[in-house]
Scaffold this active site. Structure first.
Site, PDB file in Angstrom:
ATOM      1  CB  SER A 253      45.636   3.679  25.824  1.00  0.00           C
ATOM      2  OG  SER A 253      44.946   4.848  26.181  1.00  0.00           O
ATOM      3  CE  LYS A 254      48.820   7.851  33.279  1.00  0.00           C
ATOM      4  NZ  LYS A 254      48.788   7.299  34.605  1.00  0.00           N
TER       5      LYS A 254
END
Ligand code: GLU
Length: 484
Positions: A253-254
């Site tokens: 996930s960013k």
């Protein structure tokens, strides 16, 4: 069979998550495998999340990767507009149809009341669910509230008994108890639809045959099915893709600082390598082959071979694959890509075209280049111990001897060419009656100050030039004298 139509439906978040790009790629491949249409739809109904410049990132990624869409906001098409914020009237109209059918209803509950429901659910350790409070409002009550401007949402009216099933082509038949279905919001109080509603309306109106998206939407799909049924529409084929994990426990996930497509490009991954790698994140081509061009992917891709189990984003493998793509580039193209990285650490006017052939087979990711070539600019700090090499049988003494002998010969050498430098070294090898390494290890160490370098003694000496070579050999002599 009807023409296949898939869509990529990103929300403008300001970055292209690897998982989103994979969805785009799979949707593209499914369509193109059958000569179908690939559509771009912008899902921007969450106005609070609007990010400046986010659309450019979406367009740019599709352009750079070559995932060319056949219809979309920038090029139009028969079923536009392709931006959800330009379609709000459509959603309201369809929500009203559902109200007419008793499949949806106005809800005027205040934030406070919703908060109380949530707190109660939490206290009872149950999932928060709307209690259908507003379902029982009479027509008059609704009219009155609407007329007096009380904010409202429109909710789906789901049954609370029985079950709902749906088919996913990857995950199979999934059945849930209707008691678990929340009366989800279809239209928010700001008049915008939720993703949950807009995706169904748009996928239908845009003639999407295969809905490709992340498995995080799997649990909501029974509710989407109920919407299709309520409208009397055909349910599209669902292709939910497995999550992409950083390791067995964490999703990529960013937010966790994991790479987006832009980050990977900025680090010097090649777009073809990225596409190839992410194609394999959850899809099994069968067989040993791992390197696929985009055309080969179009040809081979069969979405039925998408896996259910989570895919692990393996940095090491991506690096390896990128290295393979770098090796296959024509030298001139590699040189063009590498040049900006040379210039980050080299200000001297060197013949960079001589560096590229030395590097091309060694680089996995372009951003490794500065560290690999910085010694061309300046001799790095290093200790005399670097001259001691067990296998080469070099030590302080014989290294010093070699450098002292080679210095005057280099001084006298002209012209300063690779062949002449090689000859001087080989003559000394012959003269001393030693193995090549006894001469070449100290010379390479002196001119580079590094344990491992792209290219050997001759190449490096040629590139840095005569004057600098002599200077570095003198530095080596001093270092070795001090170490004796
Ligand atoms: N807008 C959604 C997202 O960006 C797309 C989900 C879908 O493809 O249906 O996650």
């Amino acid at each position: 069979m009807a023409k296949i139509r898939t869509r990529f439906a990103p929300s403008p978040t300001g970055y292209m998550h690897v998982g989103n790009l994979r969805t785009a790629l799979y949707a593209y491949l499914i369509a193109k495998h059958e000569n179908g249409d690939f559509i771009l739809r912008i899902e921007d109904t969450d106005q609070e999340r609007f990010v400046e410049g986010a659309l450019d990132i979406i367009y740019n990624t599709l352009k750079v990767t070559g995932l060319k869409h056949d219809e979309g906001p920038d090029i139009g098409g028969p079923v536009g507009p392709y931006v959800q914020s330009e379609r709000t009237n459509i959603y309201i109209e369809y929500a009203k149809q559902l109200i007419e059918k008793g499949e949806a209803y106005y809800c005027f509950c205040s934030k406070e009341r919703m908060e109380t429901l949530r707190a109660e659910a939490e206290a009872n350790n149950t999932a928060a669910k709307y209690d259908k409070h507003c379902l029982s409002l009479s027509k008059e009550e609704i009219e009155e509230k609407l007329a007096s401007g009380i904010p409202y949402v429109i909710r789906q009216n789901n049954p609370s008994t029985g079950t709902t099933s749906f088919e996913d082509d990857i995950y199979g038949t999934i059945t849930v108890d209707n008691s678990e279905l929340d009366d989800m919001i279809l239209i928010k109080s700001d008049g915008f639809p939720t993703y949950n509603f807009a995706n169904v309306v748009d996928d239908h109106l845009m003639g999407i045959t295969h809905v490709v998206r992340g498995s995080e939407y799997l649990s909501s799909s029974p509710k989407y099915n109920r919407l299709y049924e309520a409208f009397g529409w055909d349910v599209p084929i669902y292709v939910h893709c497995p999550p992409i994990m950083k390791d067995t426990h964490h999703k990529l996930s960013k937010r966790n600082g994991d790479a987006s497509f832009e980050d990977l490009m900025a680090k010097g991954y090649l777009k073809d390598a990225i596409l190839n790698y992410i194609a394999l994140l959850g899809w099994n081509p069968g067989g040993e082959k791992e390197i696929f061009t985009i055309d080969e992917l179009v040809e081979t891709f069969n979405y039925k071979n998408i896996n259910k189990s989570p895919a692990i984003f393996d940095d090491v493998k991506l690096r390896w694959m990128n290295g393979e793509y770098i090796k296959k580039l024509p030298l001139e193209e590699f040189h063009k890509l590498a040049l900006p990285y040379y210039k980050k650490v080299i200000t001297k006017d060197l013949d960079f075209t001589k560096i590229s052939p030395l590097l091309q087979t060694r680089v996995e990711v372009l951003n490794e280049i500065p560290d690999m070539v910085d010694f061309f600019e300046a001799l790095p700090e290093h200790s005399a111990e670097l001259y001691v090499h067990k296998k080469m049988k070099t030590n302080y003494k014989n290294s010093l001897d070699v450098l002292e002998k080679i210095l005057p010969r280099f001084e006298a050498l002209t012209p300063w060419t690779f062949e002449n430098i090689e000859k001087i070294c080989m003559d000394l090898v012959a003269e001393l009656g030693v193995k090549n390494g006894i001469v070449l290890w100290p010379v390479r160490t002196a001119v580079s100050g590094k344990k491992s370098t792209p290219g050997g003694a001759y190449e490096i000496a040629e590139i840095i030039g005569k004057e600098e070579t002599l200077r570095r050999i003198q530095v080596g002599i001093e270092k070795l004298k001090a170490a004796q």
